[in-house]
Design an enzyme around this catalytic site. Structure first.
Site, short mmCIF file in Angstrom:
data_model
loop_
_atom_site.label_atom_id
_atom_site.label_comp_id
_atom_site.label_asym_id
_atom_site.label_seq_id
_atom_site.Cartn_x
_atom_site.Cartn_y
_atom_site.Cartn_z
N CYS A 194 2.14 23.09 -28.66
CA CYS A 194 1.53 23.26 -27.34
C CYS A 194 2.32 24.32 -26.57
O CYS A 194 3.54 24.24 -26.47
CB CYS A 194 1.57 21.93 -26.61
SG CYS A 194 1.34 22.02 -24.84
N GLU A 195 1.62 25.30 -26.05
CA GLU A 195 2.31 26.37 -25.33
C GLU A 195 2.82 25.93 -23.96
O GLU A 195 3.66 26.59 -23.37
CB GLU A 195 1.41 27.60 -25.17
CG GLU A 195 0.26 27.43 -24.23
CD GLU A 195 -0.59 28.69 -24.12
OE1 GLU A 195 -1.20 28.88 -23.06
OE2 GLU A 195 -0.66 29.49 -25.07
N HIS A 196 2.33 24.81 -23.46
CA HIS A 196 2.76 24.36 -22.13
C HIS A 196 4.09 23.62 -22.17
O HIS A 196 4.89 23.74 -21.24
CB HIS A 196 1.69 23.45 -21.51
CG HIS A 196 0.38 24.14 -21.34
ND1 HIS A 196 -0.82 23.53 -21.61
CD2 HIS A 196 0.08 25.39 -20.93
CE1 HIS A 196 -1.80 24.38 -21.37
NE2 HIS A 196 -1.28 25.51 -20.97
N HIS A 197 4.32 22.83 -23.22
CA HIS A 197 5.55 22.03 -23.29
C HIS A 197 6.35 22.29 -24.56
O HIS A 197 7.42 21.72 -24.73
CB HIS A 197 5.20 20.53 -23.23
CG HIS A 197 4.43 20.16 -22.01
ND1 HIS A 197 3.06 20.03 -22.01
CD2 HIS A 197 4.83 19.93 -20.74
CE1 HIS A 197 2.65 19.73 -20.79
NE2 HIS A 197 3.70 19.67 -20.00
N GLN A 254 -5.38 23.81 -27.81
CA GLN A 254 -6.38 23.45 -28.81
C GLN A 254 -7.69 24.22 -28.61
O GLN A 254 -8.34 24.61 -29.58
CB GLN A 254 -6.63 21.94 -28.77
CG GLN A 254 -7.58 21.45 -29.84
CD GLN A 254 -7.68 19.95 -29.88
OE1 GLN A 254 -6.74 19.24 -29.53
NE2 GLN A 254 -8.82 19.44 -30.30
N HIS A 297 -1.79 15.04 -29.28
CA HIS A 297 -0.86 15.92 -28.57
C HIS A 297 0.37 15.13 -28.13
O HIS A 297 0.27 14.20 -27.34
CB HIS A 297 -1.55 16.52 -27.34
CG HIS A 297 -2.64 17.48 -27.69
ND1 HIS A 297 -2.50 18.84 -27.53
CD2 HIS A 297 -3.88 17.29 -28.23
CE1 HIS A 297 -3.61 19.45 -27.93
NE2 HIS A 297 -4.46 18.52 -28.36
N CYS A 300 2.57 16.07 -26.16
CA CYS A 300 2.82 16.22 -24.72
C CYS A 300 2.09 15.15 -23.91
O CYS A 300 2.45 14.89 -22.77
CB CYS A 300 2.44 17.63 -24.24
SG CYS A 300 0.71 18.05 -24.47
#
Length: 193
Positions: A83-86, A124, A152, A154
Site C-alpha cells: 500500500c502506497e499510503h502506509h 488496489q 489490506h 493497513c
C-alpha cells in the site's frame, strides 16, 4: 537499473533503515538487529522490483496470432503488493480475462503482468486498472476484465482493525461492457452475484 545502481541503492536504503530503527527507540547495533537494515533494504527492493520491469514486453514476448475469439481466463492469481499510503502489504487474488482479437499471449504472461504492477507501491484500484490497460494496449483484444480481491494490512493491523475485510475492485473494456459477458466471466471465476 544496473547491478551497481541496485547495490548503491541498497546501501543507501540500509543506512536509512538503521536510522529508522534508532528513531523508533531501538539500537540498530543490537545483535538481533545488526543485519535488519540490510535485510529490509533487500526486501523493499524485491517488493518494488516492478518499477524496473516492462509488462508490455512480457506480453509481447509470447504473443501469437490465433483465430480464437472466446474468453481466456486466468483466475486465482496470488499476488502481494505494498500500500502506497502506509507501506504495509496487501495481498489476494487477481482474476484476469480477455477475448482475443487475432492475438493471444502465453498463459503464464498474465500472472507475470499482475506481478509487475503488484511489485510497486500501489493502491488496489490503480493496480486493477494498470493490468487491464496493459493487456488492452498490448494485445488489442475485443475486451479485457480484471477483478481483484485483497486483504489490506493497513486496515487489519492498524486503523479500523477489521481482520476479515476483503476489498474487491474491477475494471473492464470492450465486450465486457455488456452485462451478459461480464456475468459469464463472474460465473466462470466462481463469483456469482
Amino acid at each position: 537499473m544496473t547491478e551497481i545502481e541496485k547495490e548503491e541503492a541498497c546501501s543507501r536504503l540500509q543506512q536509512h533503515y538503521a536510522q529508522v530503527l534508532s528513531l523508533l527507540g531501538e539500537d540498530p547495533k543490537r545483535e538481533g538487529l545488526l543485519k535488519t537494515p540490510l535485510r529490509v533494504a533487500k526486501a523493499m527492493q524485491f517488493l518494488t522490483k516492478g518499477y524496473n520491469e516492462d509488462p508490455e514486453a512480457i506480453l509481447r514476448a509470447a504473443m501469437f496470432e490465433e483465430d480464437y475469439q472466446q474468453m481466456v481466463i486466468v483466475k486465482d492469481i496470488d499476488f502481494f503488493s505494498m500500500c502506497e499510503h502506509h507501506m504495509l502489504p496487501f495481498f489476494g487474488k487477481a482474476h484476469v480475462g480477455y477475448i482475443p482479437n487475432r492475438y493471444i499471449t502465453g498463459l503464464s504472461k498474465l500472472p507475470r503482468v499482475v506481478d509487475v504492477f503488484a511489485r510497486r507501491l500501489q493502491v488496489q484500484e490503480r493496480l486493477t486498472t494498470q493490468i487491464k490497460e496493459c493487456i488492452q494496449n498490448t494485445l488489442n483484444p475485443l475486451g479485457v476484465i480484471v477483478v481483484i480481491e485483497a486483504q489490506h494490512m493497513c486496515m487489519q493491523m492498524r486503523g479500523v482493525e477489521k481482520q476479515n475485510s476483503l476489498t474487491t475492485t474491477s475494471d473492464f473494456t470492450g465486450a465486457f461492457e455488456e452485462s451478459t459477458t461480464r456475468e459469464e466471466f463472474l460465473n466462470l471465476i466462481g463469483r456469482r452475484r
